[in-house]
Design a protein around this motif. Structure first.
Motif, PDB file in Angstrom:
ATOM      1  N   ILE A   1       0.942 -13.559  -6.675  1.00 46.37           N
ATOM      2  CA  ILE A   1       1.154 -14.167  -7.990  1.00 46.37           C
ATOM      3  C   ILE A   1       1.805 -15.519  -7.771  1.00 46.37           C
ATOM      4  CG2 ILE A   1       2.321 -13.960 -10.216  1.00 46.37           C
ATOM      5  CD1 ILE A   1       2.155 -10.944  -9.937  1.00 46.37           C
ATOM      6  N   TYR A   2       1.143 -16.597  -8.236  1.00 44.09           N
ATOM      7  CA  TYR A   2       1.661 -17.941  -7.991  1.00 44.09           C
ATOM      8  C   TYR A   2       1.567 -18.792  -9.268  1.00 44.09           C
ATOM      9  CZ  TYR A   2       3.373 -21.625  -5.058  1.00 44.09           C
ATOM     10  OH  TYR A   2       4.197 -22.571  -4.503  1.00 44.09           O
ATOM     11  N   PRO A   3       2.623 -18.798 -10.091  1.00 46.07           N
ATOM     12  CA  PRO A   3       2.545 -19.395 -11.432  1.00 46.07           C
ATOM     13  C   PRO A   3       2.771 -20.905 -11.464  1.00 46.07           C
ATOM     14  CG  PRO A   3       4.677 -18.361 -11.158  1.00 46.07           C
ATOM     15  CD  PRO A   3       3.934 -18.173  -9.855  1.00 46.07           C
ATOM     16  N   SER A   4       1.911 -21.686 -10.803  1.00 45.17           N
ATOM     17  CA  SER A   4       1.976 -23.149 -10.853  1.00 45.17           C
ATOM     18  C   SER A   4       0.559 -23.669 -10.688  1.00 45.17           C
ATOM     19  CB  SER A   4       2.861 -23.658  -9.709  1.00 45.17           C
ATOM     20  OG  SER A   4       2.646 -25.043  -9.485  1.00 45.17           O
TER      21      SER A   4
ATOM     22  N   SER B   1       9.285 -27.067  -6.622  1.00 50.24           N
ATOM     23  CA  SER B   1       9.010 -26.506  -5.293  1.00 50.24           C
ATOM     24  C   SER B   1       7.642 -25.829  -5.287  1.00 50.24           C
ATOM     25  CB  SER B   1      10.084 -25.479  -4.895  1.00 50.24           C
ATOM     26  OG  SER B   1      11.300 -26.123  -4.588  1.00 50.24           O
ATOM     27  N   LEU B   2       7.375 -25.053  -6.327  1.00 53.77           N
ATOM     28  CA  LEU B   2       6.099 -24.345  -6.428  1.00 53.77           C
ATOM     29  C   LEU B   2       4.915 -25.311  -6.334  1.00 53.77           C
ATOM     30  CD1 LEU B   2       7.621 -21.796  -7.352  1.00 53.77           C
ATOM     31  CD2 LEU B   2       5.934 -21.534  -9.143  1.00 53.77           C
ATOM     32  N   ALA B   3       5.089 -26.503  -6.938  1.00 53.09           N
ATOM     33  CA  ALA B   3       3.974 -27.448  -7.013  1.00 53.09           C
ATOM     34  C   ALA B   3       3.857 -28.310  -5.762  1.00 53.09           C
ATOM     35  CB  ALA B   3       4.126 -28.340  -8.243  1.00 53.09           C
TER      36      ALA B   3
ATOM     37  N   GLY C   1       0.497 -25.956  -7.716  1.00 55.40           N
ATOM     38  CA  GLY C   1       0.824 -25.105  -6.577  1.00 55.40           C
ATOM     39  C   GLY C   1      -0.333 -24.190  -6.201  1.00 55.40           C
TER      40      GLY C   1
ATOM     41  N   ALA D   1      -1.663 -24.027  -2.612  1.00 60.06           N
ATOM     42  CA  ALA D   1      -1.651 -22.745  -1.902  1.00 60.06           C
ATOM     43  C   ALA D   1      -3.035 -22.454  -1.310  1.00 60.06           C
ATOM     44  CB  ALA D   1      -1.208 -21.622  -2.836  1.00 60.06           C
TER      45      ALA D   1
ATOM     46  N   ALA E   1      10.027 -24.926 -10.414  1.00 61.63           N
ATOM     47  CA  ALA E   1       8.629 -25.323 -10.597  1.00 61.63           C
ATOM     48  C   ALA E   1       8.226 -26.455  -9.655  1.00 61.63           C
ATOM     49  CB  ALA E   1       8.384 -25.732 -12.047  1.00 61.63           C
TER      50      ALA E   1
ATOM     51  N   LEU F   1       6.348 -25.611  -1.313  1.00 60.77           N
ATOM     52  CA  LEU F   1       6.407 -24.167  -1.091  1.00 60.77           C
ATOM     53  C   LEU F   1       5.076 -23.513  -0.689  1.00 60.77           C
ATOM     54  CD1 LEU F   1       8.393 -21.738  -1.092  1.00 60.77           C
ATOM     55  CD2 LEU F   1       7.789 -21.358  -3.475  1.00 60.77           C
ATOM     56  N   PRO F   2       3.918 -23.944  -1.266  1.00 65.30           N
ATOM     57  CA  PRO F   2       2.664 -23.285  -0.873  1.00 65.30           C
ATOM     58  C   PRO F   2       2.479 -23.277   0.645  1.00 65.30           C
ATOM     59  CG  PRO F   2       2.261 -24.702  -2.759  1.00 65.30           C
ATOM     60  CD  PRO F   2       3.685 -24.971  -2.313  1.00 65.30           C
ATOM     61  N   GLU F   3       2.732 -24.430   1.279  1.00 63.12           N
ATOM     62  CA  GLU F   3       2.569 -24.522   2.729  1.00 63.12           C
ATOM     63  C   GLU F   3       3.548 -23.572   3.436  1.00 63.12           C
ATOM     64  OE1 GLU F   3       2.914 -28.589   4.059  1.00 63.12           O
ATOM     65  OE2 GLU F   3       2.931 -27.937   6.155  1.00 63.12           O
TER      66      GLU F   3
ATOM     67  N   SER G   1       5.192 -28.583 -17.145  1.00 63.15           N
ATOM     68  CA  SER G   1       4.171 -28.478 -16.101  1.00 63.15           C
ATOM     69  C   SER G   1       4.448 -29.573 -15.090  1.00 63.15           C
ATOM     70  CB  SER G   1       2.782 -28.670 -16.713  1.00 63.15           C
ATOM     71  OG  SER G   1       1.821 -28.986 -15.721  1.00 63.15           O
TER      72      SER G   1
ATOM     73  N   LEU H   1       4.727 -20.757   2.414  1.00 57.97           N
ATOM     74  CA  LEU H   1       4.391 -19.330   2.282  1.00 57.97           C
ATOM     75  C   LEU H   1       3.149 -18.959   3.082  1.00 57.97           C
ATOM     76  CD1 LEU H   1       5.080 -18.572  -1.486  1.00 57.97           C
ATOM     77  CD2 LEU H   1       6.631 -18.420   0.463  1.00 57.97           C
TER      78      LEU H   1
ATOM     79  N   ALA I   1      -3.366 -24.681   1.697  1.00 62.97           N
ATOM     80  CA  ALA I   1      -2.546 -24.154   2.798  1.00 62.97           C
ATOM     81  C   ALA I   1      -3.117 -22.862   3.379  1.00 62.97           C
ATOM     82  CB  ALA I   1      -1.113 -23.935   2.317  1.00 62.97           C
TER      83      ALA I   1
ATOM     84  N   VAL J   1       5.553 -14.607  -6.985  1.00 63.00           N
ATOM     85  CA  VAL J   1       6.405 -15.770  -7.173  1.00 63.00           C
ATOM     86  C   VAL J   1       6.758 -15.932  -8.651  1.00 63.00           C
ATOM     87  CG1 VAL J   1       6.587 -18.265  -6.856  1.00 63.00           C
ATOM     88  CG2 VAL J   1       5.370 -16.882  -5.178  1.00 63.00           C
ATOM     89  N   ILE J   2       8.018 -16.220  -8.910  1.00 62.04           N
ATOM     90  CA  ILE J   2       8.485 -16.434 -10.279  1.00 62.04           C
ATOM     91  C   ILE J   2       8.964 -17.874 -10.389  1.00 62.04           C
ATOM     92  CG2 ILE J   2      10.166 -15.701 -12.019  1.00 62.04           C
ATOM     93  CD1 ILE J   2      10.304 -13.012 -10.511  1.00 62.04           C
ATOM     94  N   SER J   3       8.488 -18.575 -11.407  1.00 61.06           N
ATOM     95  CA  SER J   3       8.874 -19.970 -11.615  1.00 61.06           C
ATOM     96  C   SER J   3      10.083 -20.009 -12.531  1.00 61.06           C
ATOM     97  CB  SER J   3       7.695 -20.703 -12.255  1.00 61.06           C
ATOM     98  OG  SER J   3       8.053 -22.011 -12.598  1.00 61.06           O
TER      99      SER J   3
ATOM    100  N   GLU K   1       2.574 -30.817 -12.504  1.00 62.64           N
ATOM    101  CA  GLU K   1       1.469 -31.750 -12.380  1.00 62.64           C
ATOM    102  C   GLU K   1       1.274 -32.484 -13.699  1.00 62.64           C
ATOM    103  OE1 GLU K   1      -0.007 -32.931  -9.964  1.00 62.64           O
ATOM    104  OE2 GLU K   1      -1.741 -33.930 -10.868  1.00 62.64           O
TER     105      GLU K   1
END
Lengths: 299, 299
Positions: A220-223, B103-105, A226, A230, B101, B108-110, B223, B112, A233, B127-129, B225
């Motif tokens: 689950i990736y809520p971005s 980091s998520l964008a 991102g 993801a 958010a 962080l993807p790389e 958001s 994980l 990556a 993942v929780i934003s 992005e």
């Protein structure tokens, strides 16, 4: 006539998520907020709030909030800001708008940047990121002035303009394909799959369409951005709006797993029948931007 | 020993947001879920849940959930999946992780996408934003296994590794500058300002730093992005992570409003003392990625 102080108190308790925060928003004491809610309920002989944390409106409370949104629209149309309490002439009008995260990340920013400078300084957006289905519920409950939803059904007292469709493609990175030795789409059900949230069923629909399977391993990736990062990556495969692809396919960062396949999610602009001229200008502009950026909705 | 069926029921009611959804997650009836919660409370002589919608844990409930997270970590370390109920050997382990958010964008993807294929297929991310401050609270409340927060303070039973800082710059588009005839930074307080959410105080800090003012006109746009796209479209100015700038400055899409100015937000990886080898591998990898992508944290 309705005492709108009472409805405003109800609206603030719901939108702020509690009595204390509502009191700060309204610049009154917390007990004054409670008193207004009690007064409302005494008049109606019925509760308007469910006292949970955060509080939620009863069916009657929702009808009142829905009514309040429509009155606020009429006040926007009236455009006599001097009559408003707690605002001076320079205060912009708040437009609460709920939309799905992929719209927020792609075509919506341009649509909200209405070109007219005068109007631009008069509207203040309070955007809420929600799954399409929940955005629609927020409109129904009278919490927002505008919602962008995949449902073509207008809510009670509302109207709908079709915007267009976001097109989703099944995407993964070359590294992901190599790492998992992916040669056939039927392998996908067992490989790491990205989903935006528990409400995101696009990946499920994709696997159901290709061979009736379902993803067994989901991140689950809520971005929105991102999600794409993801994929690049190599964390998983998933469905990505073509609006977000940019030149990733050409550059070889991402691969279209099934070039003949796509899922179109139609989007509709929901608004109240009492739409003000300013919001009409905004809607017309949003329809223009959507017309350029989105796919036509299939009949 | 504690009956973990009862703690699992509590955990499911909190994470799923209700008894009905918890029952679906646990593959038991709703009344069985209620029975387990009652049993837990009867044993303890105290409530573990506040019956709101969604339910929230009491202080005691939080302590139990915090404990459960640590036990789950130990089970990951034990790595004997065959002992787990309701899972077969191919079921990946769920890692619940809360992060901001931005980091998520961005980085962080790389982080994980751990390179090791074997590990990649064993960890399933949920993942929780969240705003940094709330992410920290989720860790404290035992709701997540890992959190990325701007607080260097470990929670009770937890440890911390510094990741680096996200650098924010004050940004607007050339169109925005032209449209609003922006010549001095002191004008900014009156011009449309983008904020990510009500918790986002970066723009306030910027104006306070430059001349002690505050933004009077804010658009809320949740958001990462979309924030950048809204700047490009000219909806407002705001603070943007340098990680998101790409070549926008070079291409002239965006302008750095105050080249000498930046705000660094430090980020820390919070984890439990009982960290499993798999999560240690993940943390080490995340620290490497963060080391390359983020700024050093100022002492």
């Amino acid at each position: 006539m309705i005492d709108y102080q009472l409805l405003n108190a109800l609206s603030a308790v719901i939108s702020e998520g509690g009595f204390e925060k509502a009191s700060k928003k309204l610049f009154i004491t917390q007990s004054a907020v409670s008193r207004r809610i009690h007064q409302l309920e005494a008049k109606l002989g019925e509760p308007v709030l469910i006292r949970t944390q955060p509080p939620s409106p009863t069916a009657l409370g929702k009808r009142l909030l829905n009514h309040l949104q429509q009155v606020l629209q009429l006040e926007v149309a009236l455009n006599v800001e001097a009559l408003n309490e707690h605002t001076d002439l320079n205060t912009p009008l708040s437009v609460k708008l709920a939309a799905n995260a992929d719209s927020l990340a792609t075509w919506l920013p341009e649509a909200l940047a209405v070109l007219d400078t005068e109007l631009a300084c008069k509207l203040r957006f309070e955007v809420i990121s929600e799954d399409q289905s929940i955005a629609h519920k927020r409109m129904k409950d009278g919490e927002v002035m505008v919602c962008i939803s995949s449902s073509p059904e207008p809510v009670n007292g509302g109207l709908v303009s079709p915007l267009g469709a976001i097109r989703y493609k099944a995407i993964a990175s070359p590294d992901f394909i190599k790492q998992h030795k992916l040669t056939e789409l039927s392998q996908l059900a067992h490989l790491p799959c990205l989903v935006f949230s528990e409400y995101d069923k696009l990946q499920h629909q994709f696997l159901a369409d290709i061979n009736g399977s379902a993803p067994l391993f989901t991140h689950i990736y809520p971005s929105s951005e991102g999600f794409k990062q993801a994929m690049i990556a190599g964390l998983g495969y998933g469905l990505l709006p073509t609006l977000q692809l940019g030149d990733s396919l050409v550059k070889g960062e991402l691969v279209d797993l099934f070039p003949e396949y796509y899922i179109d999610t139609p989007l509709y602009w929901h608004y109240w029948q009492t739409e003000s001229p300013q919001l009409k200008t905004l809607r017309k502009f949003a329809l223009q931007v959507a017309g350029k950026r989105l796919e036509p909705i299939n009949p």
